[in-house]
Scaffold this active site. Structure first.
Site, PDB file in Angstrom:
ATOM      1  N   LYS A  54       0.836  -1.216   0.000  1.00 18.90           N
ATOM      2  CA  LYS A  54       0.000   0.000   0.000  1.00 18.90           C
ATOM      3  C   LYS A  54       0.866   1.259   0.000  1.00 18.90           C
ATOM      4  O   LYS A  54       0.602   2.203  -0.736  1.00 18.90           O
ATOM      5  CB  LYS A  54      -0.908   0.050   1.248  1.00 18.90           C
ATOM      6  CG  LYS A  54      -1.877  -1.101   1.381  1.00 18.90           C
ATOM      7  CD  LYS A  54      -2.806  -0.918   2.594  1.00 18.90           C
ATOM      8  CE  LYS A  54      -2.098  -0.909   3.939  1.00 18.90           C
ATOM      9  NZ  LYS A  54      -1.531  -2.205   4.336  1.00 18.90           N
ATOM     10  N   ARG A  97      -8.839   1.252   9.415  1.00 17.67           N
ATOM     11  CA  ARG A  97      -8.435  -0.114   9.702  1.00 17.67           C
ATOM     12  C   ARG A  97      -9.477  -0.845  10.535  1.00 17.67           C
ATOM     13  O   ARG A  97      -9.287  -2.022  10.860  1.00 17.67           O
ATOM     14  CB  ARG A  97      -7.136  -0.089  10.505  1.00 17.67           C
ATOM     15  CG  ARG A  97      -5.899  -0.594   9.763  1.00 17.67           C
ATOM     16  CD  ARG A  97      -4.737  -0.383  10.710  1.00 17.67           C
ATOM     17  NE  ARG A  97      -3.543  -1.086  10.402  1.00 17.67           N
ATOM     18  CZ  ARG A  97      -2.542  -0.595   9.660  1.00 17.67           C
ATOM     19  NH1 ARG A  97      -2.665   0.558   9.064  1.00 17.67           N
ATOM     20  NH2 ARG A  97      -1.435  -1.289   9.523  1.00 17.67           N
ATOM     21  N   ARG A 124       7.269 -14.125   3.995  1.00 17.21           N
ATOM     22  CA  ARG A 124       8.634 -14.372   3.483  1.00 17.21           C
ATOM     23  C   ARG A 124       9.241 -13.077   2.961  1.00 17.21           C
ATOM     24  O   ARG A 124      10.416 -12.790   3.178  1.00 17.21           O
ATOM     25  CB  ARG A 124       8.590 -15.427   2.361  1.00 17.21           C
ATOM     26  CG  ARG A 124       8.333 -16.845   2.876  1.00 17.21           C
ATOM     27  CD  ARG A 124       8.631 -17.876   1.802  1.00 17.21           C
ATOM     28  NE  ARG A 124       7.744 -17.765   0.644  1.00 17.21           N
ATOM     29  CZ  ARG A 124       6.555 -18.356   0.566  1.00 17.21           C
ATOM     30  NH1 ARG A 124       6.095 -19.068   1.572  1.00 17.21           N
ATOM     31  NH2 ARG A 124       5.808 -18.217  -0.525  1.00 17.21           N
TER      32      ARG A 124
HETATM   33  P1  ADP Z   1       1.703  -2.092   8.028  1.00 22.19           P
HETATM   34  O1  ADP Z   1       0.487  -1.852   7.218  1.00 22.19           O
HETATM   35  O2  ADP Z   1       2.873  -2.481   7.198  1.00 22.19           O
HETATM   36  O3  ADP Z   1       1.479  -3.001   9.181  1.00 22.19           O
HETATM   37  P2  ADP Z   1       1.623   0.694   9.016  1.00 22.19           P
HETATM   38  O4  ADP Z   1       2.789   1.582   8.898  1.00 22.19           O
HETATM   39  O5  ADP Z   1       0.403   1.019   8.206  1.00 22.19           O
HETATM   40  O6  ADP Z   1       2.195  -0.754   8.699  1.00 22.19           O
HETATM   41  O7  ADP Z   1       1.161   0.601  10.548  1.00 22.19           O
HETATM   42  C1  ADP Z   1       2.070   0.276  11.586  1.00 22.19           C
HETATM   43  C2  ADP Z   1       1.334   0.244  12.931  1.00 22.19           C
HETATM   44  O8  ADP Z   1       0.778   1.532  13.225  1.00 22.19           O
HETATM   45  C3  ADP Z   1       0.142  -0.705  13.004  1.00 22.19           C
HETATM   46  O9  ADP Z   1       0.530  -2.039  13.293  1.00 22.19           O
HETATM   47  C4  ADP Z   1      -0.657  -0.074  14.145  1.00 22.19           C
HETATM   48  O10 ADP Z   1      -0.101  -0.342  15.414  1.00 22.19           O
HETATM   49  C5  ADP Z   1      -0.476   1.412  13.881  1.00 22.19           C
HETATM   50  N1  ADP Z   1      -1.541   1.927  12.986  1.00 22.19           N
HETATM   51  C6  ADP Z   1      -1.364   2.441  11.737  1.00 22.19           C
HETATM   52  N2  ADP Z   1      -2.541   2.828  11.215  1.00 22.19           N
HETATM   53  C7  ADP Z   1      -3.484   2.546  12.139  1.00 22.19           C
HETATM   54  C8  ADP Z   1      -4.895   2.683  12.197  1.00 22.19           C
HETATM   55  N3  ADP Z   1      -5.591   3.204  11.161  1.00 22.19           N
HETATM   56  N4  ADP Z   1      -5.541   2.268  13.317  1.00 22.19           N
HETATM   57  C9  ADP Z   1      -4.869   1.756  14.362  1.00 22.19           C
HETATM   58  N5  ADP Z   1      -3.546   1.587  14.379  1.00 22.19           N
HETATM   59  C10 ADP Z   1      -2.849   1.965  13.287  1.00 22.19           C
END
Ligand code: ADP
Length: 197
Positions: free
Chosen positions: A13, A88, A122
């Site tokens: 994404k 999310r 992986r």
């Molecule tokens: P990825 O999609 O690769 O897991 P992100 O950078 O989008 O990584 O998110 C990293 C962390 O930030 C998530 O695991 C969560 O803890 C927090 N986070 C990011 N966006 C949200 C969201 N919309 N709601 C709740 N927590 C979030």
């Protein structure tokens, strides 16, 4: 153009959001990046969020809804934005809908990147190994245990958004396992179709 990119952790994404952002001249709004910036700043939000993020769990809807509401009010978001990692949860999706309605704005499309989750695990492990071998540093949540937790949070809380947005007539699915440029092309096709609608 107002767009959401949906898909599990590591689906690409962020990569696609950056490409689309520079092509269309609209900002990428990544809640992960915003939260990591808050952690780096040592702000109150950052202090509350850090351990939750490191373990791979979701930060509270309240915190995330607030940082997005502020960000969407910045002048660079006036012409549109690409949401990456938000919403999310269904609560976040409902908050976003209310926020946009309050501004008489609409989403144009929700693009879901469909991926093979075993391959993602992986991919993450290889990326971490290569980065460390090259002397770089990796995110605190880029380890097998946090990654599994992020994946299970995704299934429990984020995956229901596919049907949420399908019901709203906004969902468009793209094969996220194709080459990076092919994924971008597929997203652009879907956006063109969405705008024609
Ligand atoms: P990825 O999609 O690769 O897991 P992100 O950078 O989008 O990584 O998110 C990293 C962390 O930030 C998530 O695991 C969560 O803890 C927090 N986070 C990011 N966006 C949200 C969201 N919309 N709601 C709740 N927590 C979030």
């Amino acid at each position: 153009m107002r767009l959401i990119l949906l898909g599990p952790p590591g689906a690409g994404k962020g990569t696609q959001a950056k490409i689309l952002s520079s092509k269309h001249g609209i900002p990428q709004l990544s809640t992960g990046d915003m939260l990591r910036a808050a952690v780096a700043d040592g702000s109150a939000v950052g202090l509350r969020a850090k351990s939750v993020m490191d373990s791979g769990q979701l930060v509270s809807d309240e915190i995330v809804n607030e940082i997005v509401a502020e960000r969407v009010d910045q002048p660079d978001s006036a012409r549109g934005f690409i949401l990456d990692g938000y919403p999310r949860t269904v609560v976040q999706a409902e908050s976003l809908a209310a926020m946009l309605e309050g501004k008489s704005k609409q989403l144009d499309a929700v693009i879901e990147l469909k991926v093979d989750e075993e391959a993602l695990g992986r991919r993450m492990e290889n990326r971490v190994r290569e980065t460390l071998a090259a002397g770089g540093s990796v995110r605190a949540d880029d380890n097998a245990e946090s990654f599994r937790r992020r994946m299970s949070e995704y299934h429990a809380k984020t995956a229901p958004l596919s049907s949420f947005y399908a019901r709203a007539g906004l969902l468009r699915v793209v094969d996220g396992m194709a080459a990076m440029s092919a994924v971008t092309a597929a997203i652009e096709n879907q956006l063109a179709a969405a705008v024609r609608n």
